[in-house]
Motif scaffolding. Sequence first.
Motif, PDB file in Angstrom:
ATOM      1  N   VAL A 191       0.850  -1.190   0.000  1.00 27.95           N
ATOM      2  CA  VAL A 191       0.000   0.000   0.000  1.00 27.95           C
ATOM      3  C   VAL A 191       0.887   1.241   0.000  1.00 27.95           C
ATOM      4  CG1 VAL A 191      -1.789   1.272   1.238  1.00 27.95           C
ATOM      5  CG2 VAL A 191      -1.826  -1.232   1.211  1.00 27.95           C
ATOM      6  N   ARG A 192       0.557   2.205  -0.859  1.00 30.03           N
ATOM      7  CA  ARG A 192       1.379   3.409  -0.962  1.00 30.03           C
ATOM      8  C   ARG A 192       0.520   4.618  -1.293  1.00 30.03           C
ATOM      9  NH1 ARG A 192       0.555  -0.722  -4.778  1.00 30.03           N
ATOM     10  NH2 ARG A 192       0.693   0.087  -6.895  1.00 30.03           N
ATOM     11  N   LEU A 193       0.922   5.753  -0.715  1.00 29.71           N
ATOM     12  CA  LEU A 193       0.402   7.040  -1.141  1.00 29.71           C
ATOM     13  C   LEU A 193       1.067   7.377  -2.466  1.00 29.71           C
ATOM     14  CD1 LEU A 193       0.656   8.821   2.295  1.00 29.71           C
ATOM     15  CD2 LEU A 193      -1.479   8.327   1.107  1.00 29.71           C
ATOM     16  N   ALA A 194       0.297   7.856  -3.437  1.00 33.32           N
ATOM     17  CA  ALA A 194       0.840   8.104  -4.770  1.00 33.32           C
ATOM     18  C   ALA A 194       0.236   9.397  -5.306  1.00 33.32           C
ATOM     19  CB  ALA A 194       0.531   6.937  -5.700  1.00 33.32           C
ATOM     20  N   PHE A 195       1.098  10.354  -5.642  1.00 32.56           N
ATOM     21  CA  PHE A 195       0.604  11.648  -6.102  1.00 32.56           C
ATOM     22  C   PHE A 195       1.658  12.324  -6.968  1.00 32.56           C
ATOM     23  CE2 PHE A 195       2.152  11.801  -1.726  1.00 32.56           C
ATOM     24  CZ  PHE A 195       3.162  12.758  -1.775  1.00 32.56           C
ATOM     25  N   ARG A 196       1.224  13.369  -7.676  1.00 30.47           N
ATOM     26  CA  ARG A 196       2.119  14.175  -8.519  1.00 30.47           C
ATOM     27  C   ARG A 196       2.244  15.550  -7.888  1.00 30.47           C
ATOM     28  NH1 ARG A 196       1.539  13.354 -14.818  1.00 30.47           N
ATOM     29  NH2 ARG A 196       2.659  11.474 -14.145  1.00 30.47           N
ATOM     30  N   THR A 197       3.463  16.091  -7.839  1.00 29.31           N
ATOM     31  CA  THR A 197       3.688  17.349  -7.124  1.00 29.31           C
ATOM     32  C   THR A 197       5.037  17.957  -7.491  1.00 29.31           C
ATOM     33  OG1 THR A 197       3.747  18.345  -4.909  1.00 29.31           O
ATOM     34  CG2 THR A 197       4.755  16.178  -5.148  1.00 29.31           C
ATOM     35  N   ARG A 198       5.174  19.261  -7.191  1.00 33.77           N
ATOM     36  CA  ARG A 198       6.474  19.935  -7.246  1.00 33.77           C
ATOM     37  C   ARG A 198       7.127  20.013  -5.865  1.00 33.77           C
ATOM     38  NH1 ARG A 198       7.841  22.917 -11.755  1.00 33.77           N
ATOM     39  NH2 ARG A 198       6.188  23.208 -13.323  1.00 33.77           N
ATOM     40  N   ALA A 199       6.479  19.458  -4.859  1.00 33.32           N
ATOM     41  CA  ALA A 199       6.939  19.607  -3.475  1.00 33.32           C
ATOM     42  C   ALA A 199       8.372  19.110  -3.308  1.00 33.32           C
ATOM     43  CB  ALA A 199       6.016  18.860  -2.528  1.00 33.32           C
ATOM     44  N   THR A 200       9.126  19.825  -2.486  1.00 36.97           N
ATOM     45  CA  THR A 200      10.478  19.400  -2.130  1.00 36.97           C
ATOM     46  C   THR A 200      10.541  18.851  -0.706  1.00 36.97           C
ATOM     47  OG1 THR A 200      11.071  21.630  -1.361  1.00 36.97           O
ATOM     48  CG2 THR A 200      11.495  21.107  -3.683  1.00 36.97           C
ATOM     49  N   ALA A 201       9.431  18.972   0.037  1.00 36.37           N
ATOM     50  CA  ALA A 201       9.370  18.447   1.404  1.00 36.37           C
ATOM     51  C   ALA A 201       7.999  17.829   1.630  1.00 36.37           C
ATOM     52  CB  ALA A 201       9.635  19.547   2.427  1.00 36.37           C
ATOM     53  N   GLY A 234      12.736  19.740  -7.354  1.00 37.50           N
ATOM     54  CA  GLY A 234      11.665  20.721  -7.427  1.00 37.50           C
ATOM     55  C   GLY A 234      10.795  20.643  -8.665  1.00 37.50           C
ATOM     56  N   HIS A 235      11.101  19.770  -9.601  1.00 43.64           N
ATOM     57  CA  HIS A 235      10.278  19.670 -10.805  1.00 43.64           C
ATOM     58  C   HIS A 235       9.032  18.834 -10.534  1.00 43.64           C
ATOM     59  CE1 HIS A 235      11.653  15.512 -11.303  1.00 43.64           C
ATOM     60  NE2 HIS A 235      12.896  15.941 -11.144  1.00 43.64           N
ATOM     61  N   VAL A 236       8.080  18.861 -11.465  1.00 46.80           N
ATOM     62  CA  VAL A 236       6.889  18.020 -11.353  1.00 46.80           C
ATOM     63  C   VAL A 236       7.302  16.556 -11.444  1.00 46.80           C
ATOM     64  CG1 VAL A 236       4.682  17.405 -12.390  1.00 46.80           C
ATOM     65  CG2 VAL A 236       5.393  19.804 -12.329  1.00 46.80           C
ATOM     66  N   LYS A 237       6.842  15.760 -10.505  1.00 44.86           N
ATOM     67  CA  LYS A 237       7.309  14.363 -10.400  1.00 44.86           C
ATOM     68  C   LYS A 237       6.237  13.502  -9.764  1.00 44.86           C
ATOM     69  CE  LYS A 237       9.402  16.069  -6.229  1.00 44.86           C
ATOM     70  NZ  LYS A 237       8.891  17.437  -6.553  1.00 44.86           N
ATOM     71  N   ASP A 238       6.363  12.200  -9.965  1.00 43.15           N
ATOM     72  CA  ASP A 238       5.494  11.240  -9.302  1.00 43.15           C
ATOM     73  C   ASP A 238       6.159  10.801  -8.002  1.00 43.15           C
ATOM     74  OD1 ASP A 238       3.890  11.454 -11.500  1.00 43.15           O
ATOM     75  OD2 ASP A 238       4.467   9.524 -12.371  1.00 43.15           O
ATOM     76  N   VAL A 239       5.431  10.934  -6.915  1.00 44.30           N
ATOM     77  CA  VAL A 239       5.936  10.580  -5.586  1.00 44.30           C
ATOM     78  C   VAL A 239       5.081   9.446  -5.028  1.00 44.30           C
ATOM     79  CG1 VAL A 239       6.294  11.381  -3.217  1.00 44.30           C
ATOM     80  CG2 VAL A 239       6.824  12.900  -5.134  1.00 44.30           C
ATOM     81  N   GLU A 240       5.747   8.441  -4.487  1.00 45.16           N
ATOM     82  CA  GLU A 240       5.053   7.346  -3.808  1.00 45.16           C
ATOM     83  C   GLU A 240       5.685   7.163  -2.430  1.00 45.16           C
ATOM     84  OE1 GLU A 240       4.509   3.728  -6.162  1.00 45.16           O
ATOM     85  OE2 GLU A 240       5.128   4.871  -7.924  1.00 45.16           O
ATOM     86  N   ILE A 241       4.854   7.058  -1.422  1.00 49.76           N
ATOM     87  CA  ILE A 241       5.312   6.710  -0.077  1.00 49.76           C
ATOM     88  C   ILE A 241       4.753   5.333   0.237  1.00 49.76           C
ATOM     89  CG2 ILE A 241       5.377   7.338   2.349  1.00 49.76           C
ATOM     90  CD1 ILE A 241       4.735  10.220   1.536  1.00 49.76           C
ATOM     91  N   ALA A 274       4.043  22.116  -1.535  1.00 51.61           N
ATOM     92  CA  ALA A 274       3.440  22.479  -2.819  1.00 51.61           C
ATOM     93  C   ALA A 274       2.213  21.594  -3.008  1.00 51.61           C
ATOM     94  CB  ALA A 274       4.436  22.289  -3.966  1.00 51.61           C
ATOM     95  N   PRO A 275       1.258  22.019  -3.838  1.00 52.30           N
ATOM     96  CA  PRO A 275       0.040  21.223  -4.009  1.00 52.30           C
ATOM     97  C   PRO A 275       0.336  19.835  -4.579  1.00 52.30           C
ATOM     98  CG  PRO A 275      -0.249  23.444  -4.888  1.00 52.30           C
ATOM     99  CD  PRO A 275       1.206  23.291  -4.587  1.00 52.30           C
ATOM    100  N   VAL A 276      -0.558  18.900  -4.291  1.00 47.52           N
ATOM    101  CA  VAL A 276      -0.456  17.551  -4.846  1.00 47.52           C
ATOM    102  C   VAL A 276      -1.730  17.247  -5.618  1.00 47.52           C
ATOM    103  CG1 VAL A 276       0.944  16.859  -2.874  1.00 47.52           C
ATOM    104  CG2 VAL A 276      -1.477  16.287  -2.921  1.00 47.52           C
ATOM    105  N   GLU A 277      -1.632  16.320  -6.557  1.00 49.39           N
ATOM    106  CA  GLU A 277      -2.798  15.830  -7.278  1.00 49.39           C
ATOM    107  C   GLU A 277      -2.642  14.334  -7.475  1.00 49.39           C
ATOM    108  OE1 GLU A 277      -1.505  16.557 -11.899  1.00 49.39           O
ATOM    109  OE2 GLU A 277      -2.455  18.211 -10.819  1.00 49.39           O
ATOM    110  N   PRO A 278      -3.746  13.613  -7.606  1.00 52.78           N
ATOM    111  CA  PRO A 278      -3.623  12.163  -7.819  1.00 52.78           C
ATOM    112  C   PRO A 278      -2.847  11.867  -9.094  1.00 52.78           C
ATOM    113  CG  PRO A 278      -5.880  12.766  -7.276  1.00 52.78           C
ATOM    114  CD  PRO A 278      -5.149  14.051  -7.513  1.00 52.78           C
TER     115      PRO A 278
END
Length: 387
Positions: free
Chosen positions: A55-65, A134-141, A158-162
């Motif tokens: 199970v993972r959180l999965a989103f797209r974002t520019r967030a650096t933290a 800092g670029h737009v990327k797919d992040v999974e936790i 920074a904002p996230v989106e699915p």
Amino acid sequence: MQNWITTPVTADILRGALDLERTARGVLPHRLPPRARAQNIDGQLAMAESQPSGVRLAFRTRATAVELDAVPTKRSYTGAPPRPDGVYDLLVDGRLHDQAVLPGGDVLVIDVATGAAEHRPGPSGTVRFTGLPGHVKDVEIWLPHNETTELVALRTDAPVEPLPDRGRRVWLHHGSSISHGSDAASPTTTWPALAALEAGAELVNLGLGGSALLDPFTARAMRDVPADLISVKIGINLVNADAMRLRAFTPAVHGFLDTVREGHPDAPLLVVSPIYCRIHEDVPGPTGMDAAGLAEGRLRFQATGDPADRARGKLTLNVVRDELARIVGQRADDDPNLHYLDGRDLYGETDFAELPLPDDLHPDAAAHRRIGERFTALAFGPRGPFA
């Protein structure tokens, strides 16, 4: 001062869970749906399905933290060595970027002699990941595969989106604690996660520690999950629990496969027999703990059955393998997308000599990697059923 954005943890940013239960503290991912959980009477399965393997959180974002508040449930076994904290793996564009652990939380104290359990509540904690590009990327936790985890809050700078649909095939897998990830180093290094990441598949992992027992409610859950590829790893828990004789095992396997096929009539369906496990190759269960080893602070398992009972239909791993191969062969004429894989091709006797099972039952981190690599080649490779 950091400007945090809090994003509710909802199903659209969660992968690999079949249900999301709202709790007093947040939300709790489940790997079995409510109807299946309502039909279960086993505390072991209740614990296993709430541990978020895959199970993972999965989103797209520019967030650096990124910060995640959560309440893990740690397990403590009386007389056994302390268990390490569960690991959170953060991936950026499919590659491991960072790892963290979350001490504290609730504790489930289990008496290994009686099976009695005491739940001791504890506080929530926070895992932090910084230094993301800092670029737009797919992040999974990826959440700890071996700790029940209530999710309290997700914060980013920074904002996230699915994640949008990436066109990946969904791989639905069911198995025992080995598929669940026992003794793997982290959630993305369980053998199913390794194979899914290498093959570019979206994993739904119904590896349920101690609980791959051909339960009809698990088959119905699998029937109802959208999936492109399906695998079921059958055998070791039935021997561990001494749950069936051969007379019951054969129709139960047929029934399980029939139910899965009701929802997935044409998907590639791979039946995988047990990997090599020296103590149960020709000795039936039940499986017990080695009391002498436990007294010395070592957790080891042993087979307590009588080999002579095979004549009365008791199951061993070799009996299971022979019967699974026969069942798949019998059904294959009417089901050309049904396939069989001998688990010893993933981890066999020569592998045991090189990478022995530390507790005589579960593979270690190195063996998980080997099993994952071999499954990728045999199942997802050019000649595999998932090609």
